[in-house]
Design an enzyme around this catalytic site. Structure first.
Site, PDB file in Angstrom:
ATOM      1  N   GLU A 178       0.832  -1.206   0.000  1.00  0.00           N
ATOM      2  CA  GLU A 178       0.000   0.000   0.000  1.00  0.00           C
ATOM      3  C   GLU A 178       0.867   1.257   0.000  1.00  0.00           C
ATOM      4  OE1 GLU A 178      -3.997  -1.596   2.229  1.00  0.00           O
ATOM      5  OE2 GLU A 178      -2.377  -0.866   3.486  1.00  0.00           O
TER       6      GLU A 178
ATOM      7  N   CYS B  27       6.727  -6.522   7.286  1.00  0.00           N
ATOM      8  CA  CYS B  27       7.876  -5.968   8.026  1.00  0.00           C
ATOM      9  C   CYS B  27       8.312  -6.961   9.096  1.00  0.00           C
ATOM     10  CB  CYS B  27       7.478  -4.641   8.672  1.00  0.00           C
ATOM     11  SG  CYS B  27       8.853  -3.868   9.559  1.00  0.00           S
TER      12      CYS B  27
ATOM     13  N   CYS C 254       6.941  -4.065  15.638  1.00  0.00           N
ATOM     14  CA  CYS C 254       6.499  -3.057  16.606  1.00  0.00           C
ATOM     15  C   CYS C 254       5.070  -3.429  17.012  1.00  0.00           C
ATOM     16  CB  CYS C 254       6.525  -1.660  15.983  1.00  0.00           C
ATOM     17  SG  CYS C 254       8.160  -1.204  15.394  1.00  0.00           S
TER      18      CYS C 254
ATOM     19  N   CYS D  80       1.783  -1.691  15.597  1.00  0.00           N
ATOM     20  CA  CYS D  80       1.733  -1.457  14.149  1.00  0.00           C
ATOM     21  C   CYS D  80       1.108  -2.632  13.403  1.00  0.00           C
ATOM     22  CB  CYS D  80       3.152  -1.218  13.639  1.00  0.00           C
ATOM     23  SG  CYS D  80       3.267  -1.180  11.845  1.00  0.00           S
TER      24      CYS D  80
ATOM     25  N   LEU E 224      10.824   7.007  17.581  1.00  0.00           N
ATOM     26  CA  LEU E 224      11.395   6.812  18.928  1.00  0.00           C
ATOM     27  C   LEU E 224      10.364   6.182  19.871  1.00  0.00           C
ATOM     28  CD1 LEU E 224      13.875   7.266  20.708  1.00  0.00           C
ATOM     29  CD2 LEU E 224      13.044   9.562  21.195  1.00  0.00           C
TER      30      LEU E 224
ATOM     31  N   CYS F 270      -0.766   6.424  10.056  1.00  0.00           N
ATOM     32  CA  CYS F 270       0.460   5.849  10.599  1.00  0.00           C
ATOM     33  C   CYS F 270       0.192   4.557  11.352  1.00  0.00           C
ATOM     34  CB  CYS F 270       1.017   6.850  11.604  1.00  0.00           C
ATOM     35  SG  CYS F 270       2.573   7.479  11.154  1.00  0.00           S
TER      36      CYS F 270
HETATM   37  S1  SF4 Z   1       6.288   0.669  12.699  1.00  0.00           S
HETATM   38 FE1  SF4 Z   1       5.544  -1.135  11.584  1.00  0.00          FE
HETATM   39  S2  SF4 Z   1       6.382  -0.942   9.510  1.00  0.00           S
HETATM   40 FE2  SF4 Z   1       7.558   0.458  10.850  1.00  0.00          FE
HETATM   41  S3  SF4 Z   1       9.313  -0.768  11.541  1.00  0.00           S
HETATM   42 FE3  SF4 Z   1       7.720  -1.037  13.100  1.00  0.00          FE
HETATM   43  S4  SF4 Z   1       6.625  -2.904  12.451  1.00  0.00           S
HETATM   44 FE4  SF4 Z   1       7.827  -2.197  10.696  1.00  0.00          FE
END
Ligand code: SF4
Length: 370
Positions: A93, A118, A122, A125, A227, A356
């Site tokens: 996307e 990814c 995180c 996310c 951060l 985001c």
């Molecule tokens: S915020 Fe999401 S896309 Fe970005 S590095 Fe962390 S897991 Fe990966």
């Protein structure tokens, strides 16, 4: 015979390719302009080439192009999300955000992906839940910009509605370093999309050795660091990458980047209710960033209201919440007492899961859940 994909090649590589066809070097420049500057989708569009050459190219080469599957426009019409299918059937996307502030020229920022999924995980996310499917190739990174330009109706270089690019979509850009940097240089080329380096921002979760390499190599693209916490304990919880590259090492790399590049770094700080949004956090954040020339973007969290059953059977409940307006305001007011520039960024496109941390292609999700 496998046809060679030319999208993603730089001038030197295109020159080598045309030499292999016994064609003069200037063909490389012509193709470069058509492919990156005018977003040509196929050889038939390249009217600088005579018909026999177009036919020859058609036999031996391709211009691999992302296929648009869906395009969603936010209710406020300030963001649109493109779902693209790649040649091998996986999806990514990209999000185009429109910012029409009255006191400066309109800004049209395309947020692009660098990986399919990814690996960084995180916890707040959506993309992190997908895991990593694969890295994007340079041509696939560049093509997000070319396709978005075409889709948003611009003609050639002039009048491009895309004024800025941020590499903050799906993926950790620094884990696809070589392909990403190559793509950024193609995007910055005066005969291509012609985006000045300061208009391209690479955002990382904090892969310290790659930040150090980026600094050492002296690239002019901007750097942003996600951060999101002021103690290692909290950052370890929400961004497990911190166990490998803790806050002190990350800030040292950021400091060195600003020293050598003479540019500010941007720190992104996603505000998560009762996790990193206390006034003590604000105090620590000011202290941590005190001697680093930087800008701090506070981003109220965009909730992802989903429980996810992954293929391994591990259930992840996305329980993070956006702080109340009062807590956000108090954090912001406290931060503004510090010396660095602080802005509050409400993400655009949250109603179409384009904000985001919300990028997670429904198609890939369906495959994972199957
Ligand atoms: S915020 Fe999401 S896309 Fe970005 S590095 Fe962390 S897991 Fe990966």
């Amino acid at each position: 015979m496998t046809r060679q994909n030319l999208k993603g090649l730089d001038r030197g590589e295109l020159t080598t390719f045309f030499a292999s066809l016994n064609e003069p070097a200037f063909r490389a420049r012509q193709l470069f302009r058509w492919m990156y500057g005018r977003a040509a989708q196929n050889f038939e569009e390249i009217t600088d080439f005579a018909k026999p050459l177009r036919a020859r190219l058609q036999e031996v080469a391709t211009l691999e192009t992302l296929t648009l599957e869906t395009r969603q426009i936010s209710h406020r019409r300030d963001a649109e999300k493109f779902l693209f299918r790649l040649m091998d059937g996986v999806h990514i996307e990209s999000v185009l955000m429109h910012d029409q502030a009255s006191n400066r020229p309109a800004r049209h920022t395309l947020c692009i992906s660098s990986q399919v999924g990814c690996p960084v995980d995180c916890k707040f996310c959506a993309t992190g839940l997908m895991g990593l499917l694969r890295n994007l190739r340079p041509g696939e990174i560049v093509d997000q910009v070319l396709q978005a330009k075409r889709l948003s109706g611009s003609k050639a270089l002039a009048g491009s509605p895309i004024t800025n690019v941020v590499v903050m979509g799906m993926g950790e850009p620094m884990l696809n370093y070589d392909a990403l940097l190559k793509a950024c240089y193609l995007l910055g080329d005066a005969e291509g999309p012609n985006l000045a380096p300061r208009r391209i921002v690479i955002s990382t979760s904090g892969i310290v050795p790659k930040i150090e390499r980026f600094t050492k190599e002296g690239h002019k693209f901007r750097l942003a660091i996600s951060l999101n916490a002021t103690t290692d304990d909290v950052r370890n919880q929400i961004m497990p990458i911190n166990r490998k590259y803790p806050i002190a090492a990350l800030l040292q790399a950021a400091r060195e980047y600003t020293r050598q590049s003479k540019q500010r770094v941007t720190f992104e700080y996603i505000l998560l209710d009762s996790i990193n949004d206390s006034l003590a956090d604000a105090e620590r954040l000011k202290i941590l960033t005190r001697n680093i020339p930087c800008k701090i973007n506070l981003i109220p969290y965009n909730p992802i209201a989903e429980a996810h059953q992954s293929s391994s059977g591990l259930e992840t409940l996305l329980a993070y919440r956006r702080p109340s307006f009062e807590r956000i305001e108090a954090f912001l007011a406290n931060m503004r007492e510090g010396q660095n520039t602080v802005t509050l960024r409400w993400s655009k496109g949250d109603d179409i899961d384009a904000a985001c941390g919300q990028l997670w292609t429904k198609v890939e999700k369906a495959k994972i859940l199957a």
